[in-house]
Write a protein that holds these residues in place. Structure first.
Motif, PDB file in Angstrom:
ATOM      1  N   UNK A 176       0.860  -1.187   0.000  1.00  0.00           N
ATOM      2  CA  UNK A 176       0.000   0.000   0.000  1.00  0.00           C
ATOM      3  C   UNK A 176       0.897   1.238   0.000  1.00  0.00           C
ATOM      4  N   UNK A 177       0.484   2.279  -0.696  1.00  0.00           N
ATOM      5  CA  UNK A 177       1.178   3.565  -0.634  1.00  0.00           C
ATOM      6  C   UNK A 177       2.237   3.781  -1.691  1.00  0.00           C
ATOM      7  N   UNK A 178       2.313   2.896  -2.690  1.00  0.00           N
ATOM      8  CA  UNK A 178       3.376   3.039  -3.687  1.00  0.00           C
ATOM      9  C   UNK A 178       3.249   4.334  -4.477  1.00  0.00           C
ATOM     10  N   UNK A 179       2.062   4.686  -4.915  1.00  0.00           N
ATOM     11  CA  UNK A 179       1.899   5.863  -5.776  1.00  0.00           C
ATOM     12  C   UNK A 179       2.356   7.135  -5.060  1.00  0.00           C
ATOM     13  N   UNK A 180       1.973   7.288  -3.795  1.00  0.00           N
ATOM     14  CA  UNK A 180       2.386   8.483  -3.056  1.00  0.00           C
ATOM     15  C   UNK A 180       3.897   8.512  -2.876  1.00  0.00           C
ATOM     16  N   UNK A 181       4.486   7.341  -2.597  1.00  0.00           N
ATOM     17  CA  UNK A 181       5.936   7.291  -2.436  1.00  0.00           C
ATOM     18  C   UNK A 181       6.628   7.595  -3.760  1.00  0.00           C
ATOM     19  N   UNK A 182       6.167   7.003  -4.842  1.00  0.00           N
ATOM     20  CA  UNK A 182       6.793   7.234  -6.146  1.00  0.00           C
ATOM     21  C   UNK A 182       6.701   8.700  -6.544  1.00  0.00           C
ATOM     22  N   UNK A 183       5.571   9.341  -6.247  1.00  0.00           N
ATOM     23  CA  UNK A 183       5.430  10.771  -6.555  1.00  0.00           C
ATOM     24  C   UNK A 183       6.456  11.594  -5.773  1.00  0.00           C
ATOM     25  N   UNK A 184       6.664  11.234  -4.501  1.00  0.00           N
ATOM     26  CA  UNK A 184       7.654  11.942  -3.688  1.00  0.00           C
ATOM     27  C   UNK A 184       9.056  11.746  -4.265  1.00  0.00           C
ATOM     28  N   UNK A 185       9.360  10.527  -4.679  1.00  0.00           N
ATOM     29  CA  UNK A 185      10.677  10.244  -5.251  1.00  0.00           C
ATOM     30  C   UNK A 185      10.893  11.059  -6.519  1.00  0.00           C
ATOM     31  N   UNK A 186       9.899  11.072  -7.398  1.00  0.00           N
ATOM     32  CA  UNK A 186      10.036  11.825  -8.658  1.00  0.00           C
ATOM     33  C   UNK A 186      10.208  13.320  -8.392  1.00  0.00           C
ATOM     34  N   UNK A 187       9.561  13.818  -7.344  1.00  0.00           N
ATOM     35  CA  UNK A 187       9.611  15.257  -7.056  1.00  0.00           C
ATOM     36  C   UNK A 187      10.892  15.673  -6.348  1.00  0.00           C
ATOM     37  N   UNK A 188      11.660  14.725  -5.868  1.00  0.00           N
ATOM     38  CA  UNK A 188      12.901  15.039  -5.155  1.00  0.00           C
ATOM     39  C   UNK A 188      14.041  15.156  -6.160  1.00  0.00           C
ATOM     40  N   UNK A 189      14.766  16.258  -6.112  1.00  0.00           N
ATOM     41  CA  UNK A 189      15.806  16.513  -7.102  1.00  0.00           C
ATOM     42  C   UNK A 189      17.088  15.758  -6.778  1.00  0.00           C
ATOM     43  N   UNK A 190      17.834  15.440  -7.832  1.00  0.00           N
ATOM     44  CA  UNK A 190      19.131  14.808  -7.634  1.00  0.00           C
ATOM     45  C   UNK A 190      20.083  15.726  -6.883  1.00  0.00           C
ATOM     46  N   UNK A 191      19.970  17.012  -7.101  1.00  0.00           N
ATOM     47  CA  UNK A 191      20.881  17.940  -6.406  1.00  0.00           C
ATOM     48  C   UNK A 191      20.654  17.905  -4.901  1.00  0.00           C
ATOM     49  N   UNK A 192      19.397  17.800  -4.474  1.00  0.00           N
ATOM     50  CA  UNK A 192      19.112  17.700  -3.041  1.00  0.00           C
ATOM     51  C   UNK A 192      19.639  16.383  -2.481  1.00  0.00           C
ATOM     52  N   UNK A 193      19.445  15.317  -3.238  1.00  0.00           N
ATOM     53  CA  UNK A 193      19.936  14.004  -2.802  1.00  0.00           C
ATOM     54  C   UNK A 193      21.450  14.036  -2.646  1.00  0.00           C
ATOM     55  N   UNK A 194      22.154  14.571  -3.655  1.00  0.00           N
ATOM     56  CA  UNK A 194      23.615  14.623  -3.601  1.00  0.00           C
ATOM     57  C   UNK A 194      24.095  15.466  -2.430  1.00  0.00           C
ATOM     58  N   UNK A 195      23.434  16.583  -2.203  1.00  0.00           N
ATOM     59  CA  UNK A 195      23.841  17.471  -1.118  1.00  0.00           C
ATOM     60  C   UNK A 195      23.709  16.793   0.236  1.00  0.00           C
ATOM     61  N   UNK A 196      22.581  16.146   0.490  1.00  0.00           N
ATOM     62  CA  UNK A 196      22.350  15.546   1.800  1.00  0.00           C
ATOM     63  C   UNK A 196      23.120  14.242   1.988  1.00  0.00           C
ATOM     64  N   UNK A 197      23.262  13.462   0.926  1.00  0.00           N
ATOM     65  CA  UNK A 197      23.964  12.182   1.049  1.00  0.00           C
ATOM     66  C   UNK A 197      25.474  12.349   1.008  1.00  0.00           C
ATOM     67  N   UNK A 198      25.947  13.415   0.347  1.00  0.00           N
ATOM     68  CA  UNK A 198      27.380  13.565   0.163  1.00  0.00           C
ATOM     69  C   UNK A 198      27.923  12.591  -0.862  1.00  0.00           C
ATOM     70  N   UNK A 199      27.067  12.162  -1.782  1.00  0.00           N
ATOM     71  CA  UNK A 199      27.444  11.191  -2.813  1.00  0.00           C
ATOM     72  C   UNK A 199      27.050  11.725  -4.188  1.00  0.00           C
ATOM     73  N   UNK A 200      27.751  11.256  -5.229  1.00  0.00           N
ATOM     74  CA  UNK A 200      27.420  11.626  -6.600  1.00  0.00           C
ATOM     75  C   UNK A 200      26.298  10.744  -7.128  1.00  0.00           C
ATOM     76  N   UNK A 201      25.448  11.348  -7.960  1.00  0.00           N
ATOM     77  CA  UNK A 201      24.340  10.566  -8.514  1.00  0.00           C
ATOM     78  C   UNK A 201      24.857   9.412  -9.372  1.00  0.00           C
ATOM     79  N   UNK A 202      26.019   9.591 -10.003  1.00  0.00           N
ATOM     80  CA  UNK A 202      26.565   8.511 -10.830  1.00  0.00           C
ATOM     81  C   UNK A 202      26.848   7.282  -9.983  1.00  0.00           C
TER      82      UNK A 202
END
Length: 761
Positions: A321-347
């Motif tokens: 249950x809840x896949x669509x809401x989670x997938x929408x959140x994932x799509x809306x999250x930018x790679x730049x934000x992910x890289x900044x918080x994780x300290x990792x490259x998207x590659x």
């Protein structure tokens, strides 16, 4: 150690000759003769004793030596020939002993006689068992039951733990915090909401069937080295292992098997991690979001191309249950934000995701690097989200695998050690024992500490452990401990909690699990639960350190008889005479888990308790496995990063287990003879004008009016992610505010503390 001005990171593998040397050193240090040391060959064997160190699984077909370096240290520490008696305490006041190092306190030897603190002389003085029970019972009968805390460290057996929770509830409270509150409570909160069970779904057999392993925040080489056998065998089959951890831990880099003559003679190393991503401390939610984003992006692209999906939509439709809401959140999250918080490259994250998508059975293994954060619960749920995307829960070789610490901390919860009344079978206990169990919530560890600070808690009974050292906020807490009217410590070794004590204080020395426990001349056995939910019998093998010691069940029974009114339905003495009767009682309380307990406890490999999610049965309110949408990728909204702060995360050394310090060295990090150390990157040292080996002070970057500071810390250059710094637990605990804990689970957020570093010039 490397020359000054260069990184101190060693390059040796885990295991190998270094491990054998450490085992030999600890046996000599603890004066364990060869014939006594031979019991190590019975460690974690179906006809032997369960290790008193970590809770890693015990195989049905063990290796000839089914113990690791850490387990050997724990065994030597317990069966040491060093003993301390009444004369020791006659020579030393408590104030004198407070000046001793924590290592030296425990290394003094096994406690052998019951003791009471004498305020007039500041000495612990010997006392008879009957007198100790009588005086403690008199104290407790005068107190409001709601003001008393019954803490347990996680090493006590299933039998003792069951008796202990019954004592607390018959006394009148659910104040049963334990060491799980300090480490894996985030797991116990997250998993029931996501998959309907509070524990992992993986067993040892899954390591033989997996084709990909993801590691998050777990130092296998120090905290559960026996798992290296499973990892080595997986790597020999070509299984990729992808690690996410701020430090490059040697056990996840390479391994030389000490039980392989060929490897020992040739020095052949098995590389463990096929990809090692040094994320920022606390960047786990962001890293997991990046993996999920890569999978969902590939799934969206595959749909556009008309190709096979990257997501298991059939599993998701049927089981989640809840896949669509989670997938929408994932799509809306930018790679730049992910890289900044994780300290990792998207590659790098996309590379890891490609490996994940190419596997059919994936395991997610994690430790306190996920749980000890403000968003610890969310971190665990994000790992579940990733596994659910491709149906990697509830099939062979796949699942989620939290690696517990203490040897029976998971089992204690199974038999009722919990402050949450809804998790205990109170109605069944009422039926069995004819009393009305308390129904109000008890204190967890953080709440107990707050209660001690504000005077609501009047007494602490501690079944093992060293809580004074383990908890956050040492400065404010130390004075609060001393104001407690009563402290009772059930212990094997002297530690700081005996010295920072209440106004009335007792030390009750107990047998260790490795020692032969004779009751009425009959040798007794106990049982424990491992990290994978399997129950094992354990027989003591060593003669007791002293004839004056009582077993843990006998001590709990002695306290119960001194505190509680007589109950004809509870024969404490009969339980102590024959532990099989305790197991019969446990089976009566928990028939689904413990039916035929006495017959099944010696099953090679243990017998497993039911784990519904492993069969894709979801005991959640909606009957589904649930995707959860993260609130934020930010590590710490309450202690944000600033230009002048670093993100401190605490670590253990190879010379310790939790608060027990076996030595001051950490060979896996190039540290010798010192634990007041901070590991920092060269860039962060240069930004502060620091040189390698310089002594500094660390202070917590908070504005709550409390100064938290540790002086005399030595800076060592080390490959740590920029903006992060590592320091040892529990030495850095004074920097951790009590209020800085995981949301929902209250686990202290020791893996992300905003600190400022100042040179002592």
């Amino acid at each position: 150690m490397d020359k000054e001005g260069s990184s101190h990171e060693p390059s040796m593998p885990s295991g190998g000759w270094g491990s054998l040397k450490e085992v030999g050193t600890i046996l000599l240090q603890e004066r364990v003769p060869p014939q006594r040391a031979a019991i190590l060959l019975k460690q974690n064997k179906p006809d032997g004793y369960a290790c008193v160190s970590c809770a890693w699984a015990k195989p049905a077909h063990p290796h000839p030596a089914e113990f690791c370096e850490s387990g050997a240290k724990a065994t030597a520490w317990e069966i040491t020939s060093k003993h301390i008696d009444a004369d020791f305490f006659a020579r030393h006041t408590v104030r004198d002993l407070e000046r001793w190092h924590d290592h030296d306190l425990e290394d003094a030897g096994r406690l052998t006689v019951p003791l009471r603190w004498d305020a007039a002389s500041d000495h612990y003085v010997p006392i008879s068992w009957d007198q100790a029970f009588g005086e403690i019972g008199a104290h407790l009968r005068q107190l409001d039951p709601k003001s008393v805390v019954f803490y347990s460290s996680g090493r006590a057996s299933l039998e003792t733990s069951y008796m202990y929770q019954l004592l607390a509830r018959m006394y009148g409270n659910n104040n049963l915090p334990d060491s799980s509150n300090m480490c894996h409570e985030s797991t116990s909160v997250a998993l029931p909401k996501s998959i309907g069970v509070p524990i992992g779904t993986v067993v040892l057999d899954d390591f033989e069937r997996t084709d990909c392993i993801l590691f998050f925040g777990q130092n296998v080489g120090v905290n559960s080295p026996r798992m290296l056998h499973q990892l080595q065998e997986a790597r020999r089959r070509g299984v990729p292992i992808i690690t996410f951890n701020p430090l490059r831990e040697r056990g996840l880099v390479s391994f030389v098997n000490p039980q392989s003559p060929t490897e020992m003679l040739t020095g052949h190393e098995t590389p463990i991690s096929t990809q090692y991503l040094q994320l920022r401390a606390g960047g786990d939610t962001a890293a997991l979001m990046g993996l999920c984003k890569a999978v969902i992006e590939e799934d969206d692209a595959a749909a556009r191309r008309g190709e096979a999906p990257a997501v298991d939509h059939g599993f998701i439709t049927e089981h989640t249950h809840g896949f669509d809401a989670f997938a929408d959140k994932v799509r809306a999250t930018s790679w730049s934000e992910i890289e900044q918080e994780a300290g990792l490259d998207r590659a790098d994250l996309r590379d890891a995701a490609r490996v994940y998508m190419g596997a059919q059975a994936v395991m997610g293994v994690y430790g306190m690097g996920l749980t000890q954060h403000r968003n610890g619960v969310q971190n665990v749920q994000m790992l579940v989200n990733l596994l659910l995307l491709r149906g990697n829960i509830g099939k062979p070789g796949a699942g989620i695998c939290p690696v517990r610490g203490h040897s029976n901390v998971q089992g204690q919860r199974t038999v009722g050690i919990t402050e949450k009344p809804e998790l205990a079978p109170l109605d069944k206990l009422k039926e069995q024992y004819g009393f009305e169990p308390p129904r109000d919530k008890g204190f967890n560890t953080v709440e107990a500490c707050k209660g001690i600070q504000d005077g609501k808690v009047k007494a602490l009974v501690s079944l093992g452990g060293n809580l004074v050292r383990a908890v956050p906020d040492h400065g404010p807490m130390d004075a609060a401990w001393r104001a407690l009217p009563l402290t009772v410590q059930i212990s094997t070794k002297l530690n700081r909690s005996h010295l920072v004590h209440g106004q009335a204080a007792y030390i009750l020395p107990c047998l260790g699990r490795i020692e032969i426990d004779r009751q009425g001349g009959i040798e007794q056995a106990v049982s424990v639960e491992d990290s994978t939910g399997c129950m094992h019998g354990s027989r003591g093998m060593a003669e007791p350190a002293a004839g004056t010691l009582l077993s843990e069940p006998a001590i709990v029974a002695g306290l119960a008889k001194a505190v509680l009114a007589t109950n004809p339905k509870v024969d404490w003495d009969a339980w102590v005479r024959d532990y099989s009767k305790i197991r019969d009682a446990i089976a009566d309380t928990y028939p689904e888990i413990f039916h035929d307990f006495n017959a099944r406890m010696w099953t090679p490999g243990g017998f497993r308790k039911p784990v519904a999610a492993a069969q894709r049965q979801w005991k959640t309110p909606n009957g589904k496995a649930n995707f959860t949408v993260p609130d934020s990728l930010a590590v710490d909204p309450d202690m944000p990063d600033h230009p002048d702060t670093l993100r401190l995360f605490t670590v253990r050394s190879d010379g310790q287990f939790n608060t027990t310090i076996y030595s001051l060295d950490d060979r896996f990090r190039g540290v010798e003879g010192d634990r007041k150390v901070l590991l920092m990157s060269r860039a962060d040292m240069d930004a502060r004008g620091l040189h390698d080996g310089e002594r500094v002070s660390a202070s917590t970057a908070t504005s709550d009016g409390v100064e938290r500071r540790v002086d005399g810390l030595k800076v060592m250059e080390y490959p740590v992610p920029p903006g992060c710094v590592a320091g040892y637990y529990p030495e850095c605990n004074p920097l951790l505010p009590l209020w800085h804990h995981a949301k929902e689970s209250f686990v202290p957020a020791a893996k992300s503390i905003a600190v400022r570093i100042q040179a002592k010039r």
